[in-house]
Structures are given as C-alpha cells and as structure tokens.
Design an enzyme around this catalytic site. Structure first.
Site, PDB file in Angstrom:
ATOM      1  N   LYS A   1       0.844  -1.197   0.000  1.00 38.93           N
ATOM      2  CA  LYS A   1       0.000   0.000   0.000  1.00 38.93           C
ATOM      3  C   LYS A   1       0.884   1.254   0.000  1.00 38.93           C
ATOM      4  O   LYS A   1       2.113   1.171   0.144  1.00 38.93           O
ATOM      5  CB  LYS A   1      -0.959  -0.068   1.186  1.00 38.93           C
ATOM      6  CG  LYS A   1      -1.895  -1.295   1.116  1.00 38.93           C
ATOM      7  CD  LYS A   1      -3.167  -1.141   1.941  1.00 38.93           C
ATOM      8  CE  LYS A   1      -3.093  -1.747   3.294  1.00 38.93           C
ATOM      9  NZ  LYS A   1      -4.426  -1.874   3.971  1.00 38.93           N
TER      10      LYS A   1
ATOM     11  N   PHE B   1     -14.787   3.895   8.481  1.00 41.15           N
ATOM     12  CA  PHE B   1     -13.444   4.171   7.975  1.00 41.15           C
ATOM     13  C   PHE B   1     -13.352   4.091   6.445  1.00 41.15           C
ATOM     14  O   PHE B   1     -12.275   4.254   5.887  1.00 41.15           O
ATOM     15  CB  PHE B   1     -12.436   3.214   8.616  1.00 41.15           C
ATOM     16  CG  PHE B   1     -12.703   1.744   8.368  1.00 41.15           C
ATOM     17  CD1 PHE B   1     -12.242   1.116   7.213  1.00 41.15           C
ATOM     18  CD2 PHE B   1     -13.425   0.993   9.277  1.00 41.15           C
ATOM     19  CE1 PHE B   1     -12.479  -0.227   6.985  1.00 41.15           C
ATOM     20  CE2 PHE B   1     -13.672  -0.363   9.057  1.00 41.15           C
ATOM     21  CZ  PHE B   1     -13.202  -0.972   7.896  1.00 41.15           C
TER      22      PHE B   1
ATOM     23  N   ARG C   1      -1.362 -14.410   4.455  1.00 42.11           N
ATOM     24  CA  ARG C   1      -2.086 -13.658   5.496  1.00 42.11           C
ATOM     25  C   ARG C   1      -1.380 -13.805   6.856  1.00 42.11           C
ATOM     26  O   ARG C   1      -1.315 -12.853   7.634  1.00 42.11           O
ATOM     27  CB  ARG C   1      -3.536 -14.155   5.618  1.00 42.11           C
ATOM     28  CG  ARG C   1      -4.426 -13.782   4.444  1.00 42.11           C
ATOM     29  CD  ARG C   1      -5.042 -12.411   4.550  1.00 42.11           C
ATOM     30  NE  ARG C   1      -5.971 -12.278   5.646  1.00 42.11           N
ATOM     31  CZ  ARG C   1      -6.738 -11.201   5.822  1.00 42.11           C
ATOM     32  NH1 ARG C   1      -6.668 -10.172   4.965  1.00 42.11           N
ATOM     33  NH2 ARG C   1      -7.539 -11.123   6.845  1.00 42.11           N
TER      34      ARG C   1
ATOM     35  N   THR D   1      -4.836  -7.384  11.241  1.00 44.07           N
ATOM     36  CA  THR D   1      -5.197  -6.104  10.619  1.00 44.07           C
ATOM     37  C   THR D   1      -4.707  -4.927  11.454  1.00 44.07           C
ATOM     38  O   THR D   1      -4.176  -3.951  10.923  1.00 44.07           O
ATOM     39  CB  THR D   1      -6.732  -6.034  10.452  1.00 44.07           C
ATOM     40  OG1 THR D   1      -7.161  -7.167   9.696  1.00 44.07           O
ATOM     41  CG2 THR D   1      -7.156  -4.751   9.765  1.00 44.07           C
TER      42      THR D   1
ATOM     43  N   ARG E   1       3.259  -6.648   9.423  1.00 48.12           N
ATOM     44  CA  ARG E   1       2.669  -5.550  10.210  1.00 48.12           C
ATOM     45  C   ARG E   1       3.255  -5.503  11.616  1.00 48.12           C
ATOM     46  O   ARG E   1       3.462  -4.414  12.183  1.00 48.12           O
ATOM     47  CB  ARG E   1       1.147  -5.717  10.254  1.00 48.12           C
ATOM     48  CG  ARG E   1       0.469  -5.398   8.915  1.00 48.12           C
ATOM     49  CD  ARG E   1      -0.972  -5.881   8.896  1.00 48.12           C
ATOM     50  NE  ARG E   1      -1.703  -5.474   7.706  1.00 48.12           N
ATOM     51  CZ  ARG E   1      -2.859  -6.020   7.326  1.00 48.12           C
ATOM     52  NH1 ARG E   1      -3.400  -6.995   8.042  1.00 48.12           N
ATOM     53  NH2 ARG E   1      -3.477  -5.585   6.233  1.00 48.12           N
TER      54      ARG E   1
ATOM     55  N   GLU F   1     -10.412 -10.039  -6.535  1.00 51.71           N
ATOM     56  CA  GLU F   1      -9.509  -8.890  -6.416  1.00 51.71           C
ATOM     57  C   GLU F   1      -8.457  -8.876  -7.526  1.00 51.71           C
ATOM     58  O   GLU F   1      -8.119  -7.798  -8.039  1.00 51.71           O
ATOM     59  CB  GLU F   1      -8.829  -8.922  -5.043  1.00 51.71           C
ATOM     60  CG  GLU F   1      -9.818  -8.678  -3.907  1.00 51.71           C
ATOM     61  CD  GLU F   1      -9.214  -8.904  -2.529  1.00 51.71           C
ATOM     62  OE1 GLU F   1      -8.022  -9.278  -2.443  1.00 51.71           O
ATOM     63  OE2 GLU F   1      -9.942  -8.702  -1.534  1.00 51.71           O
TER      64      GLU F   1
HETATM   65  P1  IDP Z   1      -7.253  -6.771   6.216  1.00 50.38           P
HETATM   66  O1  IDP Z   1      -6.491  -5.752   5.409  1.00 50.38           O
HETATM   67  O2  IDP Z   1      -6.417  -7.339   7.321  1.00 50.38           O
HETATM   68  O3  IDP Z   1      -7.902  -7.826   5.358  1.00 50.38           O
HETATM   69  P2  IDP Z   1      -9.910  -5.629   6.554  1.00 50.38           P
HETATM   70  O4  IDP Z   1     -10.804  -5.847   7.723  1.00 50.38           O
HETATM   71  O5  IDP Z   1     -10.274  -6.286   5.256  1.00 50.38           O
HETATM   72  O6  IDP Z   1      -8.433  -6.003   6.982  1.00 50.38           O
HETATM   73  O7  IDP Z   1      -9.835  -4.056   6.332  1.00 50.38           O
HETATM   74  C1  IDP Z   1      -9.263  -3.533   5.142  1.00 50.38           C
HETATM   75  C2  IDP Z   1      -8.371  -2.387   5.504  1.00 50.38           C
HETATM   76  O8  IDP Z   1      -9.179  -1.333   6.018  1.00 50.38           O
HETATM   77  C3  IDP Z   1      -7.362  -2.669   6.604  1.00 50.38           C
HETATM   78  O9  IDP Z   1      -6.176  -3.271   6.132  1.00 50.38           O
HETATM   79  C4  IDP Z   1      -7.102  -1.274   7.132  1.00 50.38           C
HETATM   80  O10 IDP Z   1      -6.188  -0.567   6.270  1.00 50.38           O
HETATM   81  C5  IDP Z   1      -8.465  -0.642   7.018  1.00 50.38           C
HETATM   82  N1  IDP Z   1      -9.235  -0.733   8.260  1.00 50.38           N
HETATM   83  C6  IDP Z   1      -9.901  -1.810   8.719  1.00 50.38           C
HETATM   84  N2  IDP Z   1     -10.506  -1.534   9.891  1.00 50.38           N
HETATM   85  C7  IDP Z   1     -10.213  -0.239  10.157  1.00 50.38           C
HETATM   86  C8  IDP Z   1     -10.560   0.636  11.229  1.00 50.38           C
HETATM   87  O11 IDP Z   1     -11.259   0.275  12.186  1.00 50.38           O
HETATM   88  N3  IDP Z   1     -10.059   1.904  11.151  1.00 50.38           N
HETATM   89  C9  IDP Z   1      -9.282   2.344  10.107  1.00 50.38           C
HETATM   90  N4  IDP Z   1      -8.943   1.543   9.086  1.00 50.38           N
HETATM   91  C10 IDP Z   1      -9.405   0.267   9.102  1.00 50.38           C
HETATM   92 MG    MG Z   2      -9.428  -7.658   4.010  1.00 44.92          MG
END
Ligand code: IDP
Ligand code: MG
Length: 152
Positions: free
Chosen positions: A11, A59, A87, A93, A104, A128
């Site tokens: 990213k 968000f 993953r 996350t 991370r 995707e």
């Molecule tokens: P992932 O990237 O681990 O699959 P997802 O739940 O799919 O996580 O969320 C996608 C992206 O959205 C995350 O990687 C993060 O950048 C952002 N994100 C998810 N939850 C939050 C939040 O509560 N606040 C701000 N950004 C979030």
């Molecule tokens: Mg995701």
C-alpha cells in the site's frame, strides 16, 4: 494443498517508506512466486471496487483516500496455500495485535497505515486479482522452471 494465487498490495505507506522490497523479499524467501507486478496510483473507482465489502463503514472514506493517495505496488503471488500463508506473514489487521515477525508486527503501528493487503480467501483472491490485473498481465509458469518445486 492447492497451488493458489493471491493479490498482495504494498500500500502507499509501504511504497513511500521503501518497504516494498522487504515485503517482496519475504514472500520470495518463503518460496512464493511473483507472477504479476504493477506500480499504480489507484483511482477511486478501483479502490471502491476493491474495498466494496467495507462500503458504509466509518473508515471507508479514509480507506479510499489512503489507497488512492500515492503509488501502490500490486502483486499477484502464487504458491501452495498462498492465500492463508501470506495472510499469516502479513499479520493481524491492527498492527498492535500483529505478531512480531509478521510484516505488520515488524513495521506498522496503526490500523490506518498497515502497509500491506492480502486477499482473505480464494474467492476474494479471484475477485480482487481481476480488479487489478488483466489476465494477459499474469505470467504462466512452466512446471520445469518452478520455484515452488525448487523451494520444496
Ligand atoms: P485486512 O487488510 O487485514 O484484510 P480488513 O478488515 O479487510 O483487513 O480491512 C481492510 C483495511 O481497512 C485494513 O487493512 C485497514 O487498512 C483498514 N481498516 C480496517 N478496519 C479499520 C478501522 O477500524 N479503522 C481504520 N482503518 C481500518
Ligand atoms: Mg481484508
């Protein structure tokens, strides 16, 4: 065990911090193969398609703003059970919860700047990859020149 493909995104924070090489190196050392790569400034249309499952969440707008803010390095990565395996390498996350040794867990601090995306299921990966790549942009590997076989 299945040979799968997954979408990995370095990213904008990863590209800006010079961490895309580190992310690729980790994936390659695992034995996964890069079969497509593209440096791209994602537009809002692609960002909203990619993150459509999060549409409506608090968000969502900031997530789209983040992913469209600067270049992203998009990768298709291939290997045995690579969706789940990558993953685990990426980590939770929220970087606060990500294990040390994960990408991370080693390099990120906040959920809003967590460096890397990885598809969360084989079905998500198919969806995707089609958002980010044309089929013609994805290299087909020959089995007698297969890094996965060499690595295993
Ligand atoms: P992932 O990237 O681990 O699959 P997802 O739940 O799919 O996580 O969320 C996608 C992206 O959205 C995350 O990687 C993060 O950048 C952002 N994100 C998810 N939850 C939050 C939040 O509560 N606040 C701000 N950004 C979030
Ligand atoms: Mg995701």
């Amino acid at each position: 065990m299945a040979i799968e493909q997954t979408l990995i995104l370095c990213k904008p924070d990863a590209v800006a911090r010079g961490l895309s090489g580190e992310i690729i190196a980790r994936l390659e050392r695992r034995g996964y193969a890069i079969v497509a790569a593209k440096l791209i400034v994602c537009d809002a249309e692609r960002a909203k398609r990619h993150y459509s499952e999060h549409d409506g969440k608090p968000f969502f707008e900031s997530l789209v703003a983040y992913i469209t803010s600067a270049p992203t390095l998009a990768l298709v990565v291939e290997g045995a059970d690579v969706v789940d395996g990558s993953r685990v390498m990426i980590g939770a996350t929220n970087p606060t919860k990500a294990e040390p040794g994960s990408i991370r867990g080693d390099y990120a601090q906040t959920i809003g700047r967590n460096l890397v995306h990885g598809s969360d299921s084989a079905a998500s990966a198919v969806r995707e990859i089609a958002i980010w790549f044309e089929p013609s942009e994805i290299v087909k590997r020959s089995t007698d020149n297969d890094r996965w076989l060499i690595a295993n």
